[in-house]
Structures are given as structure tokens and as C-alpha cells.
Scaffold this motif. Structure first.
Motif, short mmCIF file in Angstrom:
data_model
loop_
_atom_site.label_atom_id
_atom_site.label_comp_id
_atom_site.label_asym_id
_atom_site.label_seq_id
_atom_site.Cartn_x
_atom_site.Cartn_y
_atom_site.Cartn_z
N SER A 1 22.02 -0.60 2.05
CA SER A 1 20.87 0.25 2.37
C SER A 1 20.24 -0.18 3.70
O SER A 1 19.67 -1.26 3.80
N GLY A 2 20.40 0.63 4.74
CA GLY A 2 19.81 0.35 6.04
C GLY A 2 20.57 -0.62 6.92
O GLY A 2 20.07 -1.03 7.96
N VAL A 3 21.79 -0.98 6.54
CA VAL A 3 22.53 -2.01 7.29
C VAL A 3 24.03 -1.78 7.21
O VAL A 3 24.55 -1.33 6.18
N THR A 4 24.73 -2.07 8.31
CA THR A 4 26.19 -2.14 8.31
C THR A 4 26.58 -3.42 9.03
O THR A 4 26.01 -3.76 10.07
N ARG B 1 16.35 -3.24 4.26
CA ARG B 1 15.18 -2.54 3.78
C ARG B 1 14.05 -3.46 3.35
O ARG B 1 13.39 -3.24 2.34
N GLY B 2 13.85 -4.52 4.10
CA GLY B 2 12.70 -5.39 3.87
C GLY B 2 12.81 -6.32 2.68
O GLY B 2 11.86 -6.50 1.95
N ASP B 3 13.97 -6.93 2.50
CA ASP B 3 14.20 -7.89 1.42
C ASP B 3 13.98 -7.28 0.04
O ASP B 3 13.46 -7.92 -0.87
N ASN B 4 14.39 -6.04 -0.13
CA ASN B 4 14.26 -5.34 -1.41
C ASN B 4 15.61 -5.16 -2.07
O ASN B 4 15.92 -4.10 -2.60
N GLY B 5 16.43 -6.17 -2.04
CA GLY B 5 17.74 -6.11 -2.68
C GLY B 5 18.84 -5.92 -1.66
O GLY B 5 18.93 -4.87 -1.05
N GLY B 6 19.63 -6.93 -1.47
CA GLY B 6 20.69 -6.86 -0.48
C GLY B 6 22.06 -6.71 -1.10
O GLY B 6 22.20 -6.45 -2.29
N SER B 7 23.05 -6.87 -0.27
CA SER B 7 24.45 -6.78 -0.69
C SER B 7 25.18 -8.04 -0.29
O SER B 7 24.75 -8.76 0.60
N VAL B 8 26.30 -8.27 -0.95
CA VAL B 8 27.11 -9.46 -0.72
C VAL B 8 28.56 -9.05 -0.53
O VAL B 8 29.05 -8.17 -1.24
N ALA B 9 29.24 -9.65 0.43
CA ALA B 9 30.66 -9.42 0.65
C ALA B 9 31.29 -10.74 1.09
O ALA B 9 30.58 -11.67 1.47
#
Length: 127
Positions: free
Chosen positions: A37-40, A113-121
Motif C-alpha cells: 500500500s503506497g510503496v513499490t 502509508r504511515g506505519d499502518n501495516g507493511g509488507s515483507v519479502a
């Protein structure tokens, strides 16, 4: 989590989704592309190029961490500041922590999105 089990588990943790994103500077072919969300985040293993791009006009900067799955190795964090469409990159040419170990297993945490849940790869730097 450390080792191969940790790398295998990465695919099940907040699986990133594909979205349209700006191509980072110096682009071309990328070995890995992950979106949240909001990042690549883009990774080119040759030259150890890691780029993070902000993909949402939401008032928050996108960021990623790059960490080796080894507790004794310092990773790094970078931000794409400046709003939607901005990108930041680091590469092996900068030396130090940006020169990723050949064969090293890396994990990326990324958010936009402002530290509201990120992703991991994760990936193995094998090129």
C-alpha cells in the motif's frame, strides 16, 4: 526467524500485491519487484541496486529496510520522500552496507502509508 525457514515463511507474511508504480531511476530490468500500500520496491541483484518508490498521494513517505538474515550484519533503511512518484536508490557502488553479500539471504520490510501495516519479502542475492 533465521535461515531457510525464515526465508520460506516470508511468502506467507502480508504478501505484497502488484500495482502500477513509477520506474526508479537507472531502471531497466529488475530481478524482483514488490508492491504494498503506497510503496513499490525494486531489486536488481547485479550491482545490488535496491530502490523504493512512493506510489500514493497520502501524505506519507514510502520506506524499506534491507536486512540480511544474519543477526551480526547491519542492514539499512531508506525513504522515498517528496510524495507520489519519488524514488530513492542505493547500490553496491556506494560500498559498505549497500554492497550485498553474494549468496546472502535478505529480507525487505516496506511500507507507504504511515506505519499502518507493511509488507515483507525476501530474496537470495545470487546474481
Amino acid at each position: 526467524m533465521v535461515g531457510a525457514a525464515a526465508l520460506a515463511a516470508l511468502g506467507t507474511m502480508n504478501a505484497p500485491t502488484a500495482t502500477a508504480a513509477p520506474a526508479p531511476p537507472g531502471g531497466g530490468s529488475w530481478d524482483h519487484v514488490w508492491s504494498g500500500s503506497g510503496v513499490t520496491v525494486y531489486v536488481e541483484e547485479r550491482g545490488d541496486i535496491v530502490s523504493v518508490c512512493d506510489t500514493a498521494a497520502n501524505g506519507h513517505s514510502a520506506w524499506t529496510t534491507v536486512d540480511r538474515l544474519n543477526p551480526d550484519v547491519e542492514g539499512y533503511k531508506m525513504y522515498a520522500r517528496g510524495g507520489k512518484g519519488t524514488c530513492t536508490s542505493h547500490s553496491a557502488a556506494e560500498g559498505g552496507r549497500y554492497n550485498l553479500v553474494e549468496g546472502g539471504r535478505y529480507t525487505l520490510n516496506f511500507e507507504g502509508r504511515g506505519d499502518n501495516g507493511g509488507s515483507v519479502a525476501g530474496f537470495v542475492n545470487d546474481h
